[in-house]
Design an enzyme around this catalytic site. Sequence first.
Site, mmCIF file in Angstrom:
data_model
loop_
_atom_site.group_PDB
_atom_site.id
_atom_site.type_symbol
_atom_site.label_atom_id
_atom_site.label_comp_id
_atom_site.label_asym_id
_atom_site.label_seq_id
_atom_site.Cartn_x
_atom_site.Cartn_y
_atom_site.Cartn_z
ATOM 1 C CD GLU A 180 30.779 36.416 40.991
ATOM 2 O OE1 GLU A 180 29.808 37.125 42.362
ATOM 3 O OE2 GLU A 180 30.560 35.944 40.528
ATOM 4 C CG ASN A 189 26.395 35.909 36.901
ATOM 5 O OD1 ASN A 189 26.995 36.260 38.505
ATOM 6 N ND2 ASN A 189 27.978 35.065 36.275
ATOM 7 C CG ASP A 231 30.423 38.075 37.299
ATOM 8 O OD1 ASP A 231 29.926 37.623 37.981
ATOM 9 O OD2 ASP A 231 30.699 37.454 36.567
#
Length: 301
Positions: free
Chosen positions: A17, A155, A207
């Site tokens: 991430e 997100n 995301d």
Amino acid sequence: MNTTVECVLDAKATLGEGAVWDAQSSALWWVDIAAPSLHRFHPGTKKNQTWSMPSAIGCVAPRRSGGAIVGLEEGWCAFDPADGSIRLLNDMAPGLATHRFNDGTVDPAGRFWAGTMPKSGPRDAAAGEAGDGTLFCLDVDGSCRAVLDGLYIQNGLAFSPDGKRMYLSDSYKPIRTIWVFDYDLETGTPSNRRTFFDTNAVAGRPDGAAMDAEGCYWMAGIDGWQILRLTPDGTIDLTIPVPVEKPTCLAFGGPRLEQLYITSMGDGLISPGTEDRQPQAGGVFVCEPGVVGYAPPACGA
């Protein structure tokens, strides 16, 4: 357009991430939330530096004064890559022992924005019930403020290059929505929240995100094997298939910001039975989508 997406780092991350480009070092910062670890990948040499973190790390941003700022369970921390030291700056967020930071980005004025979510994942909620994640802002003076609550899996944070818009999404399956706000760059205040894009119309949930120089929003479509480019009016302009089921975060980088970097989830979090289809899941990928990107500035705190 046939855009080739290639793996530049077969990292085998569990929960890759937090991708962000650092122009000063010509490198890509990224995190593995599950490890937990912080990484800095140098495309020129293919070297990937790794530092273990004391708790789950949700996001990272290069710092104007040097090093980086990381979002740990303890709060916002200064990180010095020279010796790997970590120093707490502000413990207001995440604020609860049960929560951690998730996605974050820096606005054009140097404020670091990031949201929190439960470490165990979002609780199942009745229809209409708000989540218990919160969006925080770390101001350039080092102070922190809570700005928005009611989130499940925060997100998709991004700011338009002109600083007039803020984007935010929630990946929680019953919501899977991207919102846009009017943004007062001088005061760091979002307002007039409205739906920008409902991802029920596409395969992937929202995301991490990135912006390009034309003001278009790029979405990592987790569970959808794709990334999307959305125009400022919320229209799909481009869909790029990716070789992983769960792309997680995006960042434009490279000498001219012509490259789009993509992090991903790996073993343990991808769908059982898909391993042979995505042998490099958990890796860092790159493509050249044919547009010039926008890279957020370094954090001013």
